[in-house]
Design an enzyme around this catalytic site. Structure first.
Site, PDB file in Angstrom:
ATOM      1  N   GLN A 180      -5.525  -1.812 -10.684  1.00 27.58           N
ATOM      2  CA  GLN A 180      -6.782  -1.971  -9.965  1.00 27.58           C
ATOM      3  C   GLN A 180      -7.976  -1.358 -10.697  1.00 27.58           C
ATOM      4  OE1 GLN A 180      -7.133  -3.853  -7.379  1.00 27.58           O
ATOM      5  NE2 GLN A 180      -4.991  -4.167  -6.812  1.00 27.58           N
ATOM      6  N   CYS A 326       1.328  -7.636  -1.259  1.00 30.51           N
ATOM      7  CA  CYS A 326       2.788  -7.556  -1.378  1.00 30.51           C
ATOM      8  C   CYS A 326       3.441  -7.030  -0.098  1.00 30.51           C
ATOM      9  CB  CYS A 326       3.157  -6.664  -2.561  1.00 30.51           C
ATOM     10  SG  CYS A 326       2.648  -7.354  -4.142  1.00 30.51           S
TER      11      CYS A 326
END
Length: 383
Positions: A180, A326
């Site tokens: 990220q 996820c």
């Protein structure tokens, strides 16, 4: 109404410039990058160029780039590869409580198999790992410590350099999932002292299904492969290379490196405006995670009295998230938010907004309008 995409932390749109870089490989080039003929050599040259761009993205060496099918595989290679090669007496691993599932669940699986003793590093109410907490858990039996650079759900940053310094002083390896953070804020693994770093293509406006584990020469030598076969990628990741995907990852890494500073400033201003307007137009809005230490593109907001799933559904056609992609479909509250001390109720009322390269002022106007209407509707329906 125009569709608005504010879920960049799950997957960013493909940059047209990346597609242009990939197109020749997809439409005309042929050859296995491991072949010695001219077709193979051309493919290998394209891979080598991408290796340089990926290395530059995180401050590593081109020779330390191991291409994978994504950050999930890179994380598995780092953790499983380190544990399976760990010397006698170093069968303990430390992993933060707010890691991505590909780190957290892999670590738990290794522990369940009896391959490693796992200790989970707690986080502050602000969502970050304190270096002192890591140091208290370190010992001569620790083989690897894994702490992410920035959390995908809250955007909160960890003091990676300070943590890495203490880990290395204890003689252990330090792995950092920079998925990220890479391309959004400065990240230099050599300066920070990270041994292994994971990145992914589709988080930086590149293609999905491709990523990399970038390591120091010493750290990579201590890993065993997870995928066996022909011995590609320094013997650590067998399989014919996905040249088109790798070229796309390289192009995305180059663009992210070149444009990071200006893009982050612009996106950060949009994120701040979004948060400010929602706080002005709605009561009971709270920011999850320390807002003084987070990614410029991310805001995780709790709307008191409004179920996040209902808010998200009523915001269509604005795309937001309740957390990690996820973990989508789970009826359990976010493990990240719970680890930070939020109640289950508060966690179920939290929505993640993640902006990116193609987010516009108009997108923010639409997102604020839809979010306000959605929260007010859900509050009335459940009140």
């Amino acid at each position: 109404m125009t569709e608005v995409y504010l879920d960049y932390n799950a997957s960013a749109p493909l940059d047209p410039r990346v597609f242009e870089a990939m197109a020749p490989v997809l439409s005309g080039e042929v050859g296995n990058a491991s072949s010695v003929h001219r077709f193979g050599r051309r493919q290998a040259a394209a891979v080598d160029e991408a290796r340089e761009h990926v290395a530059a993205l995180v401050g590593g060496r081109p020779g330390g780039v191991v291409f994978t099918a994504g950050a999930t595989e890179a994380n598995n290679l780092a953790l499983r590869g380190a544990v399976e090669a760990a010397p006698e007496g170093r069968q303990r691993m430390l992993v933060s409580a707010v890691e991505h599932a590909s780190v957290g669940r892999t670590a738990r699986w290794l522990a369940d198999c009896g391959l490693v003793k796992l200790d989970v590093i707690g986080v502050t109410a602000g969502g970050f790992v304190e270096p002192d907490t890591v140091e208290r858990l370190l010992g001569p039996d620790v083989t690897l410590v894994s702490v992410m650079a920035a959390n995908s759900e809250t955007g909160v940053l960890n003091p990676v350099g300070e943590i890495a310094e203490r880990v290395r002083a204890a003689g252990a390896m330090f792995h950092c999932d920079a998925t990220q953070m890479a391309g959004r804020l400065p990240f230099d693994m050599e300066t920070l002292g990270a041994d292994l770093v994971s990145v992914s293509g589709h988080k930086i406006c590149g293609p999905g299904g491709v990523g990399a584990l970038v390591g120091t020469r010493h750290a990579l030598a201590l890993l065993t492969p997870v995928v066996h076969g022909g011995g590609h990628e320094r013997g650590l990741r067998s399989g014919s290379l996905n040249v088109a995907g790798i070229v796309g990852l390289g192009a995305a890494a180059r663009i992210a490196t070149d444009e990071r500073q200006s893009e982050s400033a612009r996106v950060g201003a949009l994120r701040d405006r979004l948060v400010a307007e929602l706080g002005t137009q709605l009561a009971g809005v709270h920011q999850n995670g320390d807002p003084s230490r987070r990614l410029p593109n991310t805001a995780n907001l709790r709307f008191e009295g409004a179920d996040a799933e209902a808010v998200m559904s009523n915001m269509d056609p604005v795309a937001v998230s309740t957390g990690s992609a996820c973990s989508a479909g789970s009826i359990e509250p976010s493990e990240v938010l719970v680890a930070m001390g939020l109640s289950h109720e508060a966690a179920f009322e939290s929505v993640r907004f993640s902006l990116g390269r193609f987010t516009t002022e108009s997108d923010i106007d639409t997102a604020v309008e839809r979010a306000v209407a959605s929260v007010e509707r859900v509050r009335v329906m459940t009140g």
